[in-house]
Scaffold this motif. Sequence first.
Motif, PDB file in Angstrom:
ATOM      1  N   GLY A  63       0.825  -1.202   0.000  1.00  0.00           N
ATOM      2  CA  GLY A  63       0.000   0.000   0.000  1.00  0.00           C
ATOM      3  C   GLY A  63       0.860   1.254   0.000  1.00  0.00           C
ATOM      4  N   THR A  64       1.986   1.173   0.675  1.00  0.00           N
ATOM      5  CA  THR A  64       2.910   2.316   0.714  1.00  0.00           C
ATOM      6  C   THR A  64       3.401   2.638  -0.702  1.00  0.00           C
ATOM      7  OG1 THR A  64       3.633   1.489   2.858  1.00  0.00           O
ATOM      8  CG2 THR A  64       4.982   3.209   1.855  1.00  0.00           C
ATOM      9  N   LEU A  67       0.828   4.384  -2.831  1.00  0.00           N
ATOM     10  CA  LEU A  67       0.737   5.818  -2.552  1.00  0.00           C
ATOM     11  C   LEU A  67       1.883   6.583  -3.201  1.00  0.00           C
ATOM     12  CD1 LEU A  67      -0.271   5.679   1.230  1.00  0.00           C
ATOM     13  CD2 LEU A  67      -1.642   6.734  -0.584  1.00  0.00           C
ATOM     14  N   THR A  88      -3.309   8.397  11.321  1.00  0.00           N
ATOM     15  CA  THR A  88      -3.305   7.329  10.313  1.00  0.00           C
ATOM     16  C   THR A  88      -2.075   6.472  10.542  1.00  0.00           C
ATOM     17  OG1 THR A  88      -3.178   6.870   7.918  1.00  0.00           O
ATOM     18  CG2 THR A  88      -2.132   8.885   8.660  1.00  0.00           C
ATOM     19  N   PHE A  89      -2.014   5.343   9.823  1.00  0.00           N
ATOM     20  CA  PHE A  89      -0.774   4.581   9.861  1.00  0.00           C
ATOM     21  C   PHE A  89       0.332   5.437   9.228  1.00  0.00           C
ATOM     22  CE2 PHE A  89       2.157   1.377   8.017  1.00  0.00           C
ATOM     23  CZ  PHE A  89       2.678   0.962   9.235  1.00  0.00           C
ATOM     24  N   THR A  92       1.081   6.690   5.338  1.00  0.00           N
ATOM     25  CA  THR A  92       0.390   7.732   4.556  1.00  0.00           C
ATOM     26  C   THR A  92       1.312   8.937   4.373  1.00  0.00           C
ATOM     27  OG1 THR A  92      -1.668   7.029   5.641  1.00  0.00           O
ATOM     28  CG2 THR A  92      -1.734   9.077   4.382  1.00  0.00           C
ATOM     29  N   VAL A 134      -7.758   9.670   4.271  1.00  0.00           N
ATOM     30  CA  VAL A 134      -7.598   8.261   4.653  1.00  0.00           C
ATOM     31  C   VAL A 134      -8.959   7.763   5.125  1.00  0.00           C
ATOM     32  CG1 VAL A 134      -6.422   6.672   6.235  1.00  0.00           C
ATOM     33  CG2 VAL A 134      -5.239   8.732   5.411  1.00  0.00           C
ATOM     34  N   ASP A 160      -6.496   7.173   0.399  1.00  0.00           N
ATOM     35  CA  ASP A 160      -5.788   6.087   1.075  1.00  0.00           C
ATOM     36  C   ASP A 160      -6.858   5.129   1.591  1.00  0.00           C
ATOM     37  OD1 ASP A 160      -4.530   4.316   2.769  1.00  0.00           O
ATOM     38  OD2 ASP A 160      -3.107   5.789   3.547  1.00  0.00           O
ATOM     39  N   GLN A 163      -7.578   0.692   4.471  1.00  0.00           N
ATOM     40  CA  GLN A 163      -8.408   0.074   5.514  1.00  0.00           C
ATOM     41  C   GLN A 163      -9.870  -0.050   5.102  1.00  0.00           C
ATOM     42  OE1 GLN A 163      -7.769   2.013   9.304  1.00  0.00           O
ATOM     43  NE2 GLN A 163      -5.557   1.878   9.120  1.00  0.00           N
ATOM     44  N   SER A 184      -3.992  -1.521   0.321  1.00  0.00           N
ATOM     45  CA  SER A 184      -2.975  -2.455   0.826  1.00  0.00           C
ATOM     46  C   SER A 184      -3.592  -3.830   1.011  1.00  0.00           C
ATOM     47  CB  SER A 184      -2.483  -1.946   2.189  1.00  0.00           C
ATOM     48  OG  SER A 184      -1.821  -2.976   2.895  1.00  0.00           O
ATOM     49  N   ILE A 186      -1.804  -6.200   2.903  1.00  0.00           N
ATOM     50  CA  ILE A 186      -1.116  -6.893   3.985  1.00  0.00           C
ATOM     51  C   ILE A 186      -2.185  -7.639   4.793  1.00  0.00           C
ATOM     52  CG2 ILE A 186      -1.123  -4.943   5.635  1.00  0.00           C
ATOM     53  CD1 ILE A 186       1.873  -5.850   6.205  1.00  0.00           C
ATOM     54  N   LYS A 189      -5.373  -6.498   6.660  1.00  0.00           N
ATOM     55  CA  LYS A 189      -6.427  -5.730   6.007  1.00  0.00           C
ATOM     56  C   LYS A 189      -7.647  -6.606   5.717  1.00  0.00           C
ATOM     57  CE  LYS A 189      -3.929  -2.026   5.928  1.00  0.00           C
ATOM     58  NZ  LYS A 189      -3.402  -1.834   7.278  1.00  0.00           N
ATOM     59  N   GLY A 197       1.501  -6.636  -0.259  1.00  0.00           N
ATOM     60  CA  GLY A 197       0.874  -6.412  -1.561  1.00  0.00           C
ATOM     61  C   GLY A 197       0.061  -5.144  -1.507  1.00  0.00           C
ATOM     62  N   TYR A 312      -4.149   4.633  16.388  1.00  0.00           N
ATOM     63  CA  TYR A 312      -2.701   4.647  16.513  1.00  0.00           C
ATOM     64  C   TYR A 312      -2.394   5.471  17.739  1.00  0.00           C
ATOM     65  CZ  TYR A 312      -2.990   2.493  12.019  1.00  0.00           C
ATOM     66  OH  TYR A 312      -3.315   1.620  11.022  1.00  0.00           O
TER      67      TYR A 312
HETATM   68  C1  LIG Z   1      -4.046   3.833   6.284  1.00  0.00           C
HETATM   69  C2  LIG Z   1      -2.898   3.038   5.737  1.00  0.00           C
HETATM   70  N1  LIG Z   1      -2.165   3.558   4.732  1.00  0.00           N
HETATM   71  C3  LIG Z   1      -1.146   2.883   4.188  1.00  0.00           C
HETATM   72  C4  LIG Z   1      -0.809   1.629   4.635  1.00  0.00           C
HETATM   73  C5  LIG Z   1       0.390   0.969   4.040  1.00  0.00           C
HETATM   74  O1  LIG Z   1       0.139  -0.256   3.479  1.00  0.00           O
HETATM   75  P1  LIG Z   1       1.321  -1.350   3.395  1.00  0.00           P
HETATM   76  O2  LIG Z   1       1.540  -1.869   4.766  1.00  0.00           O
HETATM   77  O3  LIG Z   1       0.749  -2.382   2.477  1.00  0.00           O
HETATM   78  O4  LIG Z   1       2.506  -0.678   2.822  1.00  0.00           O
HETATM   79  C6  LIG Z   1      -1.553   1.039   5.672  1.00  0.00           C
HETATM   80  C7  LIG Z   1      -1.319  -0.308   6.199  1.00  0.00           C
HETATM   81  O5  LIG Z   1      -0.380  -0.893   6.470  1.00  0.00           O
HETATM   82  C8  LIG Z   1      -2.614   1.774   6.248  1.00  0.00           C
HETATM   83  O6  LIG Z   1      -3.351   1.268   7.250  1.00  0.00           O
END
Ligand SMILES: Cc1ncc(COP(=O)(O)O)c(C=O)c1O
Length: 373
Positions: A63-64, A67, A88-89, A92, A134, A160, A163, A184, A186, A189, A197, A312
């Motif tokens: 997911g990263t 973005l 957020t995680f 982002t 997000v 984003d 989730q 994402s 992972i 999710k 992925g 978080y």
């Molecule tokens: C809100 C948010 N953005 C981005 C990500 C990044 O995704 P990834 O872990 O697949 O890189 C995540 C989760 O890990 C997320 O919860």
Amino acid sequence: MTLRKIGFYGHVQQYHNLKAEIDAALQEVLESGTFVLGPKGKQFERELAVYLNMKEAVGVNSGTDALWLAFLAMGIGPGDEVITTSNTFFATAEAIWIVGATPVFVDIDPATCNLDPNLVEAAITPRTKAIVPVHLYGQCAQMREIARVAKAHKLLVVEDCAQALGARGDDFAIGEVSDAVATSFIIQKNLGCFGDGGALATNDPELASRIRKLGNHGSPKRSHHSIGYNSRLDEIHAAVLSVKLKQLDRWGDQRRALAEQYDEGLKGTSLTLPTALPGYRHIYHLYVVETPERDALQAYLQERGVTTLTHYPIAIHQQEGYPWGRGARISGSLKHTEKSAAQVLSLPMYPELTAEAAQVTIEAIRAWDKSRR
Ligand SMILES: Cc1ncc(COP(=O)(O)O)c(C=O)c1O
């Protein structure tokens, strides 16, 4: 007395429930000898685009990556500002920093914990290039309002959606009023593969092909390159995701039923419960309650075999060393973000969680709440 353990994730059970189909899909990939850029990836990209009712989906490594590759493909970089949330995680904002741009944090709406659309306009400067809402915890940000501001100021919008795959707004779908959707896969999710992925979906075929190229060493065809990166969704993951995508809406319904059970069971306690906006399909990636006595409640539940987590507890702008010598800006105050970070507690929430286990959690929380009064 044997302690009943209630875990935080259900993905091993989920695998057991789909074992025959997943094993067959994995076997097919292993026997094919093709592990990247093969038919399973193409098939899943098509299925995801259809699911989202969007023109294209591009599978990437995470997911990263979805973005930051989107930002790169959109020409966002040094000197540019991107408005987002600090609640957020980390990824982002990390993705914004990776391309050399500056995240600008606006506060959340304390009811939904999503970016407050009313605060976006005040954060805009001549350097602003994009907004990244997000869809936190599985509920869409207020995209109509965000899209209106973006249009008025000619800004790009990247959702984003890590989730919230399977969620909907009241009168908008994910991807309907933005330029791109990053997600994402992972395992934590709602739609998770067996490793890292992600995907980027868009209605702009030109943007999709730029991201496809960037994620494959800048290569539009064999032996032809410009500078890109290596970020592709492996065949193994794509095969598993194709199996699981068919279950996503049913899983979303199961999560919603559990959320209703928690809502009902925890009504009247001192906890602040999640707010679902009217008409929105919140798919409860996480069921997050708030209490000033979060740590005490978490310890109490752990002692009784119920695992909870915090999403978080340290907002991005509160991380040690922030912003690590990079650009960053806070627009106004982040008081709601900070309050939420200090109080959030995520209860067990996954489709495989039984109503009975949810009830055990509810009763434990009620007993704790009563003991505090
Ligand atoms: C809100 C948010 N953005 C981005 C990500 C990044 O995704 P990834 O872990 O697949 O890189 C995540 C989760 O890990 C997320 O919860």
